[in-house]
Design an enzyme around this catalytic site. Sequence first.
Site, PDB file in Angstrom:
ATOM      1  N   GLY A   1       0.766  -1.250  -0.019  1.00 50.67           N
ATOM      2  CA  GLY A   1      -0.009  -0.131   0.028  1.00 50.67           C
ATOM      3  C   GLY A   1       0.649   1.267  -0.090  1.00 50.67           C
ATOM      4  O   GLY A   1       0.476   2.277   0.751  1.00 50.67           O
TER       5      GLY A   1
ATOM      6  N   GLY B   1      -0.459   4.858  -0.553  1.00 49.77           N
ATOM      7  CA  GLY B   1      -1.772   5.464   0.252  1.00 49.77           C
ATOM      8  C   GLY B   1      -1.228   6.576   1.225  1.00 49.77           C
ATOM      9  O   GLY B   1       0.132   7.153   1.053  1.00 49.77           O
ATOM     10  N   GLN B   2      -1.985   7.181   2.022  1.00 52.01           N
ATOM     11  CA  GLN B   2      -1.615   8.300   2.595  1.00 52.01           C
ATOM     12  C   GLN B   2      -0.386   7.958   3.590  1.00 52.01           C
ATOM     13  O   GLN B   2       0.468   8.893   3.637  1.00 52.01           O
ATOM     14  CB  GLN B   2      -2.861   8.745   3.776  1.00 52.01           C
ATOM     15  CG  GLN B   2      -2.740  10.208   4.307  1.00 52.01           C
ATOM     16  CD  GLN B   2      -3.566  10.315   5.377  1.00 52.01           C
ATOM     17  OE1 GLN B   2      -4.032   9.261   6.007  1.00 52.01           O
ATOM     18  NE2 GLN B   2      -3.633  11.615   5.822  1.00 52.01           N
TER      19      GLN B   2
ATOM     20  N   ASP C   1       2.373  -1.895  -4.499  1.00 51.40           N
ATOM     21  CA  ASP C   1       0.903  -1.385  -4.218  1.00 51.40           C
ATOM     22  C   ASP C   1       0.264  -2.108  -5.285  1.00 51.40           C
ATOM     23  O   ASP C   1       0.649  -2.568  -6.414  1.00 51.40           O
ATOM     24  CB  ASP C   1       0.798   0.129  -4.727  1.00 51.40           C
ATOM     25  CG  ASP C   1      -0.371   0.519  -3.856  1.00 51.40           C
ATOM     26  OD1 ASP C   1      -0.413   1.618  -3.076  1.00 51.40           O
ATOM     27  OD2 ASP C   1      -1.502   0.371  -4.451  1.00 51.40           O
ATOM     28  N   ILE C   2      -1.118  -2.001  -5.530  1.00 45.43           N
ATOM     29  CA  ILE C   2      -1.859  -3.004  -6.313  1.00 45.43           C
ATOM     30  C   ILE C   2      -1.880  -2.205  -7.677  1.00 45.43           C
ATOM     31  O   ILE C   2      -2.104  -2.685  -8.555  1.00 45.43           O
ATOM     32  CB  ILE C   2      -3.195  -3.058  -5.768  1.00 45.43           C
ATOM     33  CG1 ILE C   2      -4.032  -4.020  -6.756  1.00 45.43           C
ATOM     34  CG2 ILE C   2      -4.129  -1.965  -5.634  1.00 45.43           C
ATOM     35  CD1 ILE C   2      -5.294  -4.695  -5.809  1.00 45.43           C
ATOM     36  N   ARG C   3      -1.536  -0.733  -7.603  1.00 46.93           N
ATOM     37  CA  ARG C   3      -1.462  -0.048  -8.953  1.00 46.93           C
ATOM     38  C   ARG C   3      -0.270   0.891  -9.016  1.00 46.93           C
ATOM     39  O   ARG C   3       0.328   1.043  -7.893  1.00 46.93           O
ATOM     40  CB  ARG C   3      -2.646   0.513  -9.381  1.00 46.93           C
ATOM     41  CG  ARG C   3      -2.707   1.893  -8.187  1.00 46.93           C
ATOM     42  CD  ARG C   3      -4.190   2.367  -7.813  1.00 46.93           C
ATOM     43  NE  ARG C   3      -4.187   3.509  -7.086  1.00 46.93           N
ATOM     44  CZ  ARG C   3      -3.953   3.654  -5.835  1.00 46.93           C
ATOM     45  NH1 ARG C   3      -3.280   2.641  -4.999  1.00 46.93           N
ATOM     46  NH2 ARG C   3      -4.049   4.900  -5.044  1.00 46.93           N
TER      47      ARG C   3
ATOM     48  N   ASP D   1      -0.721  -7.293  -5.331  1.00 44.53           N
ATOM     49  CA  ASP D   1      -2.185  -7.380  -4.728  1.00 44.53           C
ATOM     50  C   ASP D   1      -1.936  -8.161  -3.314  1.00 44.53           C
ATOM     51  O   ASP D   1      -1.706  -9.405  -3.540  1.00 44.53           O
ATOM     52  CB  ASP D   1      -3.005  -8.114  -5.797  1.00 44.53           C
ATOM     53  CG  ASP D   1      -4.418  -8.394  -5.178  1.00 44.53           C
ATOM     54  OD1 ASP D   1      -4.531  -8.081  -4.095  1.00 44.53           O
ATOM     55  OD2 ASP D   1      -5.173  -8.929  -5.868  1.00 44.53           O
TER      56      ASP D   1
ATOM     57  N   TYR E   1     -15.007  -1.692   9.681  1.00 46.06           N
ATOM     58  CA  TYR E   1     -13.391  -1.125   9.876  1.00 46.06           C
ATOM     59  C   TYR E   1     -13.072  -1.558  11.221  1.00 46.06           C
ATOM     60  O   TYR E   1     -11.925  -1.937  11.522  1.00 46.06           O
ATOM     61  CB  TYR E   1     -13.306   0.350   9.687  1.00 46.06           C
ATOM     62  CG  TYR E   1     -11.983   0.880   9.745  1.00 46.06           C
ATOM     63  CD1 TYR E   1     -10.967   0.833   8.815  1.00 46.06           C
ATOM     64  CD2 TYR E   1     -11.705   1.707  10.739  1.00 46.06           C
ATOM     65  CE1 TYR E   1      -9.799   1.329   8.773  1.00 46.06           C
ATOM     66  CE2 TYR E   1     -10.327   2.358  10.745  1.00 46.06           C
ATOM     67  CZ  TYR E   1      -9.668   2.249   9.821  1.00 46.06           C
ATOM     68  OH  TYR E   1      -8.177   2.956   9.890  1.00 46.06           O
TER      69      TYR E   1
ATOM     70  N   LYS F   1     -10.073  -4.101  12.643  1.00 45.68           N
ATOM     71  CA  LYS F   1      -8.870  -3.687  13.416  1.00 45.68           C
ATOM     72  C   LYS F   1      -9.033  -4.316  14.510  1.00 45.68           C
ATOM     73  O   LYS F   1      -7.740  -4.708  14.974  1.00 45.68           O
ATOM     74  CB  LYS F   1      -9.001  -2.206  13.749  1.00 45.68           C
ATOM     75  CG  LYS F   1      -8.878  -1.153  12.397  1.00 45.68           C
ATOM     76  CD  LYS F   1      -7.488  -1.297  11.935  1.00 45.68           C
ATOM     77  CE  LYS F   1      -7.200  -0.767  10.644  1.00 45.68           C
ATOM     78  NZ  LYS F   1      -5.889  -0.839  10.032  1.00 45.68           N
TER      79      LYS F   1
HETATM   80  N1  SER Z   1      -8.506   7.893   9.831  1.00 49.28           N
HETATM   81  C1  SER Z   1      -9.054   6.697   9.807  1.00 49.28           C
HETATM   82  C2  SER Z   1     -10.407   6.824   9.573  1.00 49.28           C
HETATM   83  O1  SER Z   1     -11.261   7.898   9.729  1.00 49.28           O
HETATM   84  C3  SER Z   1      -9.225   6.183  11.310  1.00 49.28           C
HETATM   85  O2  SER Z   1      -7.978   5.191  11.587  1.00 49.28           O
HETATM   86  O3  SER Z   1     -11.081   5.717   8.862  1.00 49.28           O
END
Ligand code: SER
Length: 320
Positions: free
Chosen positions: A8, A11-12, A34-36, A53, A142, A146
């Site tokens: 990833g 990503g951010q 990354d996947i792309r 992937d 989510y 986690k």
């Molecule tokens: N920043 C994340 C979210 O908002 C929280 O881990 O999904």
Amino acid sequence: MKKILITGCFGQIGSELTMRLRRDYGNDQVIATDIRRIEGSPLLEHGPFEILDVMDQRAMHRLAEKYQVDTLIHLAALLSAVAEAKPQLAWQLNMGGLMNALEVARELNLKFFTPSSIGCFGPETPADHTPQDTIQRPTTMYGVTKVAGELLADYYYTKFGVDTRGVRFPGLISHKTLPGGGTTDYAVDIYYEAIKRNRYTSYIAADTYMDMMYMPDAIEAIVRLLEADPARLIHRNAFNITAMSFSPAEIAASIQKYLPDFKMDYQVDPVRQKIAESWPNSLDARCAKDEWDFAPAYDLDTMTQDMLEKLSKKLGSTTA
Ligand code: SER
């Protein structure tokens, strides 16, 4: 930690972590995946990049073996708001990807990091000064992934001796890469809109508090935890960390110190508001401080100043 594979990477977190680790450990020591492929990204110029992937465990194993890595940093996952819209996919990707990554770490004896989140808590968790060890009954997909991820990573440590480590990240704010579909994203968007339009419409209500952190502190935390002396670690997956806790009204007031005409109004999104209300107001990060010297440098105002400066350069404005 000498040779590191990151999933990833675009990503951010990944986009900044990859650059930092390449500076610290050498460009060729950090394999970004990354996947792309994102053409034009600096990650492609400064070191190895491979398409991966995370649902393909054999491909992950092959790459880890090919580059002889000793550390795996697994970042590929869906964030909270997207996961609520696509819960089945979120389970498949967040849990399937993590399980594959842990298996590769077990097979090749790799040090392992994956982030958890404030999303691992729920409405029954004490909301203020949320302890390290407390009730974790999240009400989002989510959060479910986690909590399960924390347990799985701890299981791989106790059962197989894999050196797994993680943190519960709060909302992460940065001026480089945008987050992709989280609940805390408003605290990033607000700075972009402040520079572009001098106003922002918040989808989170004015008085809803969540933990937050500026990206340089988040990156530093990952490096510090991965380099921490294992003898000092009582916890592993995952440490509460936070740098600040604020509400939309407070971040707006902080921006107004630098942009006095900045205006904020509200159009609350019920889905993300409900998620935000189920999360803590402020975490207790003492275990991270005691066990591996976690020490964030930025507070709300120093972050605001830096964000406005960096974004006005990036967006070509002279407002701040
Ligand atoms: N920043 C994340 C979210 O908002 C929280 O881990 O999904």
